[in-house]
Design an enzyme around this catalytic site. Structure first.
Site, PDB file in Angstrom:
ATOM      1  N   TYR A  50      -6.392   6.928  42.380  1.00 17.76           N
ATOM      2  CA  TYR A  50      -6.555   8.033  43.335  1.00 17.76           C
ATOM      3  C   TYR A  50      -6.057   9.348  42.748  1.00 17.76           C
ATOM      4  O   TYR A  50      -6.236  10.393  43.344  1.00 17.76           O
ATOM      5  CB  TYR A  50      -5.834   7.692  44.648  1.00 17.76           C
ATOM      6  CG  TYR A  50      -6.391   6.424  45.263  1.00 17.76           C
ATOM      7  CD1 TYR A  50      -7.571   6.456  46.004  1.00 17.76           C
ATOM      8  CD2 TYR A  50      -5.795   5.189  45.028  1.00 17.76           C
ATOM      9  CE1 TYR A  50      -8.122   5.281  46.513  1.00 17.76           C
ATOM     10  CE2 TYR A  50      -6.330   4.012  45.530  1.00 17.76           C
ATOM     11  CZ  TYR A  50      -7.489   4.062  46.263  1.00 17.76           C
ATOM     12  OH  TYR A  50      -8.043   2.907  46.758  1.00 17.76           O
ATOM     13  N   LYS A  95      -6.672 -10.302  40.902  1.00 19.07           N
ATOM     14  CA  LYS A  95      -6.343  -9.463  42.056  1.00 19.07           C
ATOM     15  C   LYS A  95      -5.301 -10.210  42.877  1.00 19.07           C
ATOM     16  O   LYS A  95      -5.570 -11.284  43.412  1.00 19.07           O
ATOM     17  CB  LYS A  95      -7.592  -9.193  42.887  1.00 19.07           C
ATOM     18  CG  LYS A  95      -7.286  -8.382  44.136  1.00 19.07           C
ATOM     19  CD  LYS A  95      -8.555  -8.000  44.883  1.00 19.07           C
ATOM     20  CE  LYS A  95      -8.212  -7.262  46.163  1.00 19.07           C
ATOM     21  NZ  LYS A  95      -9.399  -6.911  46.944  1.00 19.07           N
ATOM     22  N   GLU A 132      -8.554 -17.369  35.499  1.00 19.70           N
ATOM     23  CA  GLU A 132      -9.528 -16.511  36.206  1.00 19.70           C
ATOM     24  C   GLU A 132     -10.340 -15.696  35.201  1.00 19.70           C
ATOM     25  O   GLU A 132     -11.549 -15.525  35.355  1.00 19.70           O
ATOM     26  CB  GLU A 132      -8.809 -15.552  37.164  1.00 19.70           C
ATOM     27  CG  GLU A 132      -8.124 -16.216  38.350  1.00 19.70           C
ATOM     28  CD  GLU A 132      -9.097 -16.583  39.471  1.00 19.70           C
ATOM     29  OE1 GLU A 132     -10.303 -16.323  39.326  1.00 19.70           O
ATOM     30  OE2 GLU A 132      -8.621 -17.132  40.487  1.00 19.70           O
ATOM     31  N   ARG A 176      -6.131  -0.343  53.546  1.00 20.65           N
ATOM     32  CA  ARG A 176      -6.633  -1.022  54.743  1.00 20.65           C
ATOM     33  C   ARG A 176      -6.561  -0.096  55.946  1.00 20.65           C
ATOM     34  O   ARG A 176      -7.408  -0.156  56.838  1.00 20.65           O
ATOM     35  CB  ARG A 176      -5.852  -2.322  54.979  1.00 20.65           C
ATOM     36  CG  ARG A 176      -6.133  -3.356  53.882  1.00 20.65           C
ATOM     37  CD  ARG A 176      -5.337  -4.638  54.056  1.00 20.65           C
ATOM     38  NE  ARG A 176      -5.466  -5.496  52.882  1.00 20.65           N
ATOM     39  CZ  ARG A 176      -4.732  -6.582  52.656  1.00 20.65           C
ATOM     40  NH1 ARG A 176      -3.799  -6.940  53.526  1.00 20.65           N
ATOM     41  NH2 ARG A 176      -4.927  -7.289  51.573  1.00 20.65           N
ATOM     42  N   LYS A 212      -5.184  -5.975  39.210  1.00 18.92           N
ATOM     43  CA  LYS A 212      -4.903  -5.147  40.380  1.00 18.92           C
ATOM     44  C   LYS A 212      -3.804  -5.768  41.223  1.00 18.92           C
ATOM     45  O   LYS A 212      -3.884  -6.971  41.488  1.00 18.92           O
ATOM     46  CB  LYS A 212      -6.192  -5.069  41.192  1.00 18.92           C
ATOM     47  CG  LYS A 212      -6.091  -4.363  42.502  1.00 18.92           C
ATOM     48  CD  LYS A 212      -7.413  -4.463  43.224  1.00 18.92           C
ATOM     49  CE  LYS A 212      -7.247  -3.832  44.586  1.00 18.92           C
ATOM     50  NZ  LYS A 212      -8.413  -3.942  45.408  1.00 18.92           N
TER      51      LYS A 212
HETATM   52  C1  PBG Z   1     -10.917  -5.374  49.641  1.00 23.27           C
HETATM   53  C2  PBG Z   1     -10.301  -4.365  48.760  1.00 23.27           C
HETATM   54  C3  PBG Z   1      -8.958  -3.970  48.842  1.00 23.27           C
HETATM   55  C4  PBG Z   1      -8.777  -2.969  47.888  1.00 23.27           C
HETATM   56  C5  PBG Z   1      -9.988  -2.780  47.222  1.00 23.27           C
HETATM   57  N1  PBG Z   1     -10.932  -3.657  47.771  1.00 23.27           N
HETATM   58  C6  PBG Z   1      -7.883  -4.372  49.772  1.00 23.27           C
HETATM   59  C7  PBG Z   1      -7.698  -5.795  50.101  1.00 23.27           C
HETATM   60  O1  PBG Z   1      -7.929  -6.690  49.302  1.00 23.27           O
HETATM   61  O2  PBG Z   1      -7.287  -6.032  51.245  1.00 23.27           O
HETATM   62  C8  PBG Z   1      -7.467  -2.269  47.684  1.00 23.27           C
HETATM   63  C9  PBG Z   1      -7.474  -0.971  47.000  1.00 23.27           C
HETATM   64  C10 PBG Z   1      -6.237  -0.160  47.198  1.00 23.27           C
HETATM   65  O3  PBG Z   1      -5.241  -0.590  47.806  1.00 23.27           O
HETATM   66  O4  PBG Z   1      -6.267   0.978  46.728  1.00 23.27           O
HETATM   67  N2  PBG Z   1     -12.038  -6.019  49.218  1.00 23.27           N
END
Ligand code: PBG
Length: 309
Positions: free
Chosen positions: A296, A178, A216, A188, A231
């Protein structure tokens, strides 16, 4: 007949946003077509999804500010908004495959995925909180636990706890690679979960690195992950391919909020064909080697599949 790759509805997981209240449904400004739902309207939306053949979802909560604290205690409240909604979903629609989110940020007054002390994220103490959160979700009926926090050692910690408590059939989809990405902005906004201070670069990955993704992945694999996730997706197709070439367990990818927002914004301006971009980007993520895609677009894809029926 000659296509080497395809996208099927079964590959897709639909992320949905849950919030407090009753009879509430409000669109996320930067994500046209995506809403924050209260528990009752969420259940109606899930019925619509099931009618389209879409049965895999991932739920994210927006928590009221007064319930947030430095240790994210609301995250393991068995009667909390999130856990009670999981129970409700699984009792109403047992056929739904429900993935949850494990990270402190929606519940933390600091807005970070881990525990903050003296301006720093304390990894090992965070694991205890994540463990309680994962267990509360498993008890509520979650099928797949999704740790999105990026703390070191959390997959093994959660796996052991789940096994000890009789949840060996609950699987873990680890957010393995990630990246610290600007593509998470709309998410957010949707959850009001941005960090209050600093950024997430001490625990999320540097976009410059891919060898680190292997490291990882090796750790998550050894610790007992059932899926390895990359991601965001589109800017990291090489990382998806790298993990899919090197690991024998299913690879997942998260086409994140910013990827969705970009496509929708351009389509609304008439600058791109939104539907074609949806199909092409999903296909590229599959071609890179992901079997599961969090997106989405999942419902829109389901509508597209059902169009000619
Ligand atoms: C946070 C989390 C995030 C997303 C999923 N879980 C955002 C972040 O790490 O600040 C992002 C998902 C998206 O942007 O669609 N635990």
């Amino acid at each position: 007949m000659i296509a080497e790759t395809n996208v099927q509805l079964d590959n897709l997981i639909f992320p949905l946003f849950l919030t407090e209240g009753v009879n509430f449904k409000n669109e996320v400004t930067s994500m046209p077509g995506i809403y924050r739902y209260s528990q009752d309207t969420l259940l109606k939306e899930l019925e619509n999804c099931l009618q389209l053949g879409l049965n895999k979802i991932c739920l994210f909560p927006a928590i009221a500010d007064e319930k947030k604290d430095p240790i994210a205690s609301e995250s393991y409240n068995p009667e909390g908004l999130y856990t009670s909604t999981i129970k409700q979903i699984k009792s109403t629609f047992p056929e739904i495959i429900l993935m949850t989110d494990v990270a402190m940020d929606p519940y933390s007054s600091d807005g970070h995925d881990g525990l903050v002390r003296g301006g720093e994220i304390v990894n090992d103490e965070t694991l205890h909180i994540l463990g309680k959160m994962a267990l509360a979700q498993a008890r509520a009926g979650a099928d797949i636990i999704g740790p999105s926090d990026m703390m070191d050692g959390r997959v093994g910690y959660i796996r052991e706890l789940l096994d000890d408590e009789g949840f060996s059939n609950v699987s873990i989809m680890s957010y393995t690679a990630k990246y610290a990405s600007a593509f998470y902005g709309p998410f957010r906004d949707a959850l009001d979960s941005a960090p209050k201070n600093g950024d997430k670069k001490t625990y999320q990955m540097n976009p410059a690195n891919k060898k680190e993704a292997i490291l990882e992945a090796e750790l998550d694999f050894q610790e007992g992950a059932d899926f390895l996730m990359v991601k965001p997706a589109l800017a990291y197709l090489d990382v998806i391919k790298l993990l899919s070439d090197n690991f024998e367990i299913p690879i997942a990818a998260y086409q994140v909020s910013g990827e969705y927002a970009m496509t929708k914004a351009a389509a609304q301006n008439g600058w791109l064909d939104g539907e074609e971009i949806m199909l092409e980007t999903l296909l590229s993520i599959r071609r890179a080697g992901a079997s599961a895609i969090l997106t989405y677009f999942a419902k829109e894809f389901a509508q597209w599949v059902n169009k000619d029926k």
